[in-house]
Design a protein around this motif. Structure first.
Motif, PDB file in Angstrom:
ATOM      1  N   TRP A   1       0.801  -1.158  -0.051  1.00  0.00           N
ATOM      2  CA  TRP A   1      -0.054  -0.084   0.063  1.00  0.00           C
ATOM      3  C   TRP A   1       1.218   1.319  -0.025  1.00  0.00           C
ATOM      4  O   TRP A   1       0.898   2.200  -0.844  1.00  0.00           O
ATOM      5  CB  TRP A   1      -0.860  -0.064   1.184  1.00  0.00           C
ATOM      6  CG  TRP A   1      -1.753   1.160   1.362  1.00  0.00           C
ATOM      7  CD1 TRP A   1      -2.352   1.929   0.347  1.00  0.00           C
ATOM      8  CD2 TRP A   1      -2.210   1.772   2.548  1.00  0.00           C
ATOM      9  NE1 TRP A   1      -3.229   3.075   0.763  1.00  0.00           N
ATOM     10  CE2 TRP A   1      -3.087   2.938   2.091  1.00  0.00           C
ATOM     11  CE3 TRP A   1      -1.999   1.632   3.956  1.00  0.00           C
ATOM     12  CZ2 TRP A   1      -3.610   3.737   2.860  1.00  0.00           C
ATOM     13  CZ3 TRP A   1      -2.781   2.445   4.676  1.00  0.00           C
ATOM     14  CH2 TRP A   1      -3.476   3.490   4.443  1.00  0.00           C
ATOM     15  N   LEU A   2       1.615   1.439   1.133  1.00  0.00           N
ATOM     16  CA  LEU A   2       2.363   2.649   1.149  1.00  0.00           C
ATOM     17  C   LEU A   2       3.708   2.852   0.175  1.00  0.00           C
ATOM     18  O   LEU A   2       4.030   4.102  -0.359  1.00  0.00           O
ATOM     19  CB  LEU A   2       2.800   2.748   2.749  1.00  0.00           C
ATOM     20  CG  LEU A   2       1.707   2.770   3.721  1.00  0.00           C
ATOM     21  CD1 LEU A   2       2.327   2.789   5.152  1.00  0.00           C
ATOM     22  CD2 LEU A   2       0.852   4.142   3.509  1.00  0.00           C
TER      23      LEU A   2
ATOM     24  N   GLN B   1       5.496   9.326   2.581  1.00  0.00           N
ATOM     25  CA  GLN B   1       5.445   9.023   4.036  1.00  0.00           C
ATOM     26  C   GLN B   1       5.655   7.577   4.184  1.00  0.00           C
ATOM     27  O   GLN B   1       5.363   7.147   5.394  1.00  0.00           O
ATOM     28  CB  GLN B   1       4.248   9.529   4.792  1.00  0.00           C
ATOM     29  CG  GLN B   1       4.237  11.055   4.638  1.00  0.00           C
ATOM     30  CD  GLN B   1       5.309  11.879   5.634  1.00  0.00           C
ATOM     31  OE1 GLN B   1       5.513  11.307   6.697  1.00  0.00           O
ATOM     32  NE2 GLN B   1       6.093  12.706   4.812  1.00  0.00           N
ATOM     33  N   ASN B   2       5.981   6.806   3.108  1.00  0.00           N
ATOM     34  CA  ASN B   2       5.885   5.303   3.178  1.00  0.00           C
ATOM     35  C   ASN B   2       6.690   4.600   4.285  1.00  0.00           C
ATOM     36  O   ASN B   2       6.533   3.893   5.058  1.00  0.00           O
ATOM     37  CB  ASN B   2       6.423   4.507   1.812  1.00  0.00           C
ATOM     38  CG  ASN B   2       7.712   5.383   1.353  1.00  0.00           C
ATOM     39  OD1 ASN B   2       8.406   6.017   2.100  1.00  0.00           O
ATOM     40  ND2 ASN B   2       7.930   5.198  -0.071  1.00  0.00           N
TER      41      ASN B   2
ATOM     42  N   MET C   1      10.778   5.926  15.831  1.00  0.00           N
ATOM     43  CA  MET C   1      11.164   7.219  15.691  1.00  0.00           C
ATOM     44  C   MET C   1      12.685   7.164  15.025  1.00  0.00           C
ATOM     45  O   MET C   1      13.164   8.116  14.259  1.00  0.00           O
ATOM     46  CB  MET C   1      11.162   8.249  16.962  1.00  0.00           C
ATOM     47  CG  MET C   1       9.965   8.292  17.459  1.00  0.00           C
ATOM     48  SD  MET C   1       8.949   9.431  16.357  1.00  0.00           S
ATOM     49  CE  MET C   1       9.784  10.785  16.217  1.00  0.00           C
ATOM     50  N   TRP C   2      13.554   6.135  15.154  1.00  0.00           N
ATOM     51  CA  TRP C   2      14.651   6.088  14.472  1.00  0.00           C
ATOM     52  C   TRP C   2      14.739   5.598  13.038  1.00  0.00           C
ATOM     53  O   TRP C   2      15.687   6.226  12.436  1.00  0.00           O
ATOM     54  CB  TRP C   2      15.382   4.950  15.243  1.00  0.00           C
ATOM     55  CG  TRP C   2      16.515   4.101  14.563  1.00  0.00           C
ATOM     56  CD1 TRP C   2      17.721   4.587  14.694  1.00  0.00           C
ATOM     57  CD2 TRP C   2      16.750   3.019  13.942  1.00  0.00           C
ATOM     58  NE1 TRP C   2      18.612   3.852  13.964  1.00  0.00           N
ATOM     59  CE2 TRP C   2      17.820   2.682  13.544  1.00  0.00           C
ATOM     60  CE3 TRP C   2      15.687   2.411  13.354  1.00  0.00           C
ATOM     61  CZ2 TRP C   2      18.409   1.995  12.596  1.00  0.00           C
ATOM     62  CZ3 TRP C   2      15.946   1.039  12.573  1.00  0.00           C
ATOM     63  CH2 TRP C   2      17.197   0.941  12.055  1.00  0.00           C
ATOM     64  N   THR C   3      13.535   5.026  12.660  1.00  0.00           N
ATOM     65  CA  THR C   3      13.276   4.517  11.226  1.00  0.00           C
ATOM     66  C   THR C   3      13.696   5.643  10.291  1.00  0.00           C
ATOM     67  O   THR C   3      14.572   5.454   9.296  1.00  0.00           O
ATOM     68  CB  THR C   3      12.172   3.640  11.021  1.00  0.00           C
ATOM     69  OG1 THR C   3      12.171   2.662  11.817  1.00  0.00           O
ATOM     70  CG2 THR C   3      12.134   3.170   9.424  1.00  0.00           C
ATOM     71  N   PRO C   4      12.912   6.850  10.448  1.00  0.00           N
ATOM     72  CA  PRO C   4      12.918   7.784   9.236  1.00  0.00           C
ATOM     73  C   PRO C   4      14.391   8.310   9.065  1.00  0.00           C
ATOM     74  O   PRO C   4      15.047   8.167   8.019  1.00  0.00           O
ATOM     75  CB  PRO C   4      12.069   9.042   9.794  1.00  0.00           C
ATOM     76  CG  PRO C   4      10.978   8.145  10.369  1.00  0.00           C
ATOM     77  CD  PRO C   4      11.738   7.043  11.186  1.00  0.00           C
ATOM     78  N   PRO C   5      14.901   8.649  10.251  1.00  0.00           N
ATOM     79  CA  PRO C   5      16.567   9.187   9.910  1.00  0.00           C
ATOM     80  C   PRO C   5      17.563   8.404   9.328  1.00  0.00           C
ATOM     81  O   PRO C   5      18.317   8.466   8.564  1.00  0.00           O
ATOM     82  CB  PRO C   5      16.935   9.955  11.161  1.00  0.00           C
ATOM     83  CG  PRO C   5      16.060   9.174  12.207  1.00  0.00           C
ATOM     84  CD  PRO C   5      14.897   8.878  11.364  1.00  0.00           C
ATOM     85  N   HIS C   6      17.248   7.092   9.746  1.00  0.00           N
ATOM     86  CA  HIS C   6      18.043   5.778   9.426  1.00  0.00           C
ATOM     87  C   HIS C   6      17.867   5.771   7.950  1.00  0.00           C
ATOM     88  O   HIS C   6      18.614   5.575   7.211  1.00  0.00           O
ATOM     89  CB  HIS C   6      17.759   4.779  10.324  1.00  0.00           C
ATOM     90  CG  HIS C   6      18.003   3.189   9.642  1.00  0.00           C
ATOM     91  ND1 HIS C   6      19.615   3.028   9.593  1.00  0.00           N
ATOM     92  CD2 HIS C   6      17.476   2.347   9.095  1.00  0.00           C
ATOM     93  CE1 HIS C   6      19.197   1.842   9.166  1.00  0.00           C
ATOM     94  NE2 HIS C   6      18.208   1.516   8.546  1.00  0.00           N
ATOM     95  N   PHE C   7      16.687   5.360   7.472  1.00  0.00           N
ATOM     96  CA  PHE C   7      16.298   5.152   6.200  1.00  0.00           C
ATOM     97  C   PHE C   7      16.421   6.303   5.175  1.00  0.00           C
ATOM     98  O   PHE C   7      17.056   5.987   4.246  1.00  0.00           O
ATOM     99  CB  PHE C   7      14.801   4.398   5.982  1.00  0.00           C
ATOM    100  CG  PHE C   7      14.746   3.771   4.720  1.00  0.00           C
ATOM    101  CD1 PHE C   7      15.090   2.321   4.632  1.00  0.00           C
ATOM    102  CD2 PHE C   7      14.314   4.316   3.528  1.00  0.00           C
ATOM    103  CE1 PHE C   7      14.965   1.632   3.685  1.00  0.00           C
ATOM    104  CE2 PHE C   7      14.137   3.538   2.562  1.00  0.00           C
ATOM    105  CZ  PHE C   7      14.372   2.113   2.590  1.00  0.00           C
ATOM    106  N   TRP C   8      16.386   7.760   5.700  1.00  0.00           N
ATOM    107  CA  TRP C   8      16.366   8.674   4.730  1.00  0.00           C
ATOM    108  C   TRP C   8      17.708   8.865   4.393  1.00  0.00           C
ATOM    109  O   TRP C   8      18.243   9.466   3.236  1.00  0.00           O
ATOM    110  CB  TRP C   8      15.650   9.582   5.228  1.00  0.00           C
ATOM    111  CG  TRP C   8      14.308   9.745   4.974  1.00  0.00           C
ATOM    112  CD1 TRP C   8      13.631   8.967   3.889  1.00  0.00           C
ATOM    113  CD2 TRP C   8      12.945  10.492   5.750  1.00  0.00           C
ATOM    114  NE1 TRP C   8      12.109   9.127   3.895  1.00  0.00           N
ATOM    115  CE2 TRP C   8      11.797   9.940   4.960  1.00  0.00           C
ATOM    116  CE3 TRP C   8      12.991  11.183   6.729  1.00  0.00           C
ATOM    117  CZ2 TRP C   8      10.596  10.489   5.429  1.00  0.00           C
ATOM    118  CZ3 TRP C   8      11.946  11.658   7.325  1.00  0.00           C
ATOM    119  CH2 TRP C   8      10.522  11.239   6.565  1.00  0.00           C
ATOM    120  N   ALA C   9      18.694   8.584   5.346  1.00  0.00           N
ATOM    121  CA  ALA C   9      20.151   8.761   5.110  1.00  0.00           C
ATOM    122  C   ALA C   9      20.615   7.991   4.150  1.00  0.00           C
ATOM    123  O   ALA C   9      21.264   8.293   3.134  1.00  0.00           O
ATOM    124  CB  ALA C   9      20.989   8.680   6.355  1.00  0.00           C
TER     125      ALA C   9
END
Length: 317
Positions: A149-150, A156-157, A193-201
């Motif tokens: 889906w996302l 924002q996936n 909360m850790w996942t976005p900065p981890h994955f966007w890096a």
């Protein structure tokens, strides 16, 4: 080489390459489970189980962790089955077993589904059905909510979909206690909360792959500059969440100090990502060195943070 031979009893005998081929096939089936991703997932599940207030028999504890590992791998296999079209377009993933043709898509799907049902059933029988229910929901969330889906519909996936990787400490806690209370939800929030900065890096230096596959990751839809800003904002938001176990009295000062130090280093990396030399579009002029370093640190960060919590609870408190 097909014509290679070896000496055996004075005669020439052809080399048997079947063992090498068999190992290669086994390696492909293991690759479908995304073992590198699984490692950190399993570790947070172990910590959730260890810090839970109720003891669990070691054999049942090992069974619970194996179920978490198998379920994570099963979800990864189904993810690879569904994403085989876009995996074929990205350099990072083009050599995966399905897009390269080494494993048939239907075989991979059957493999993932079988392991999914088996892991949930064994978890329920070995520990309790609360833990099994959370385990089943984590598989559903990763496969259906995130992958199907996302992932292809919204930048924002990884924010919403990051919940999939945040379930293991909750599952580990539930396996030991049979319920879910405030503390495992805090552990969930930390990973979430850790996942976005981890994955966007990661996505900053892999944005070309996502653009080719038309996956709407943040650098593709909003540009590198906005992605850098979001890495910093989420890192700032993460730090107080990591201190929540101490705020609620679950951990001691040793964990709080470790969380603060680890968070400060993470923040330093995030600031470097924002301040790295860029062109007018926010693209790095230094081959995304800061983003690469931040991604690598984020892996060690989560491991060290959960290890600190386990040490604080089991040996210091």
């Amino acid at each position: 080489m097909s014509g290679a031979t070896i000496e055996k009893g004075g005669a020439q005998a052809p080399l048997d390459a079947s063992s090498g081929a068999d190992f290669s096939e086994v390696r492909d089936w293991i690759t479908l489970l995304k073992p590198r991703v699984m490692t950190l997932v399993v570790f947070t599940g172990i910590v959730g189980l260890l810090v839970a207030p109720a003891p669990i028999h070691p054999v049942l504890g090992v069974a619970a962790i194996l179920c978490i590992a198998v379920a994570a791998g099963a979800a990864g296999a189904i993810n690879m089955w569904y994403d085989r079209d876009i995996d074929a377009l990205m350099r990072r993933t083009a050599r995966r077993p399905i897009p390269s043709g080494r494993i048939a898509p239907n075989a991979a799907l059957g493999y993932g589904l079988t392991l999914s049902f088996a892991s949930v059933a064994v978890m329920g029988l070995a520990t309790n059905w609360v833990a099994a229910g959370w385990l089943a929901f984590s598989i559903f969330f990763y496969v259906v909510i995130y992958t199907m889906w996302l992932k292809r519909r919204t930048p924002q996936n990884i924010v919403i979909g990051g919940a999939a990787g945040a379930f293991p400490p909750v599952i580990g806690w539930a396996a030991a206690t049979g319920d879910v209370s405030l503390v495992p939800l805090i552990l969930f929030a930390i990973v979430f909360m850790w996942t976005p900065p981890h994955f966007w890096a990661l996505s900053l230096w892999a944005h070309g792959d996502y653009a080719r596959a038309k996956v709407p990751m943040l650098p593709v839809t909003h540009g590198a500059r906005e992605t850098r800003r979001q890495v910093l904002l989420y890192t700032i938001a993460l730090i107080p969440v990591t201190l929540a176990p101490w705020f609620v009295g679950f951990s001691g000062l040793a964990y709080a100090a470790a969380a603060a130090i680890l968070g400060a280093v993470f923040l330093w990396h995030a600031v470097r990502v924002v301040r790295e030399a860029q062109d007018e579009a926010g693209r790095s002029l230094l081959n995304d060195a800061a983003a690469r370093a931040t991604f690598k640190y984020s892996l060690y960060y989560l491991f060290a943070l959960f290890a600190a919590l386990a040490v604080d609870r089991l040996w210091i408190a």
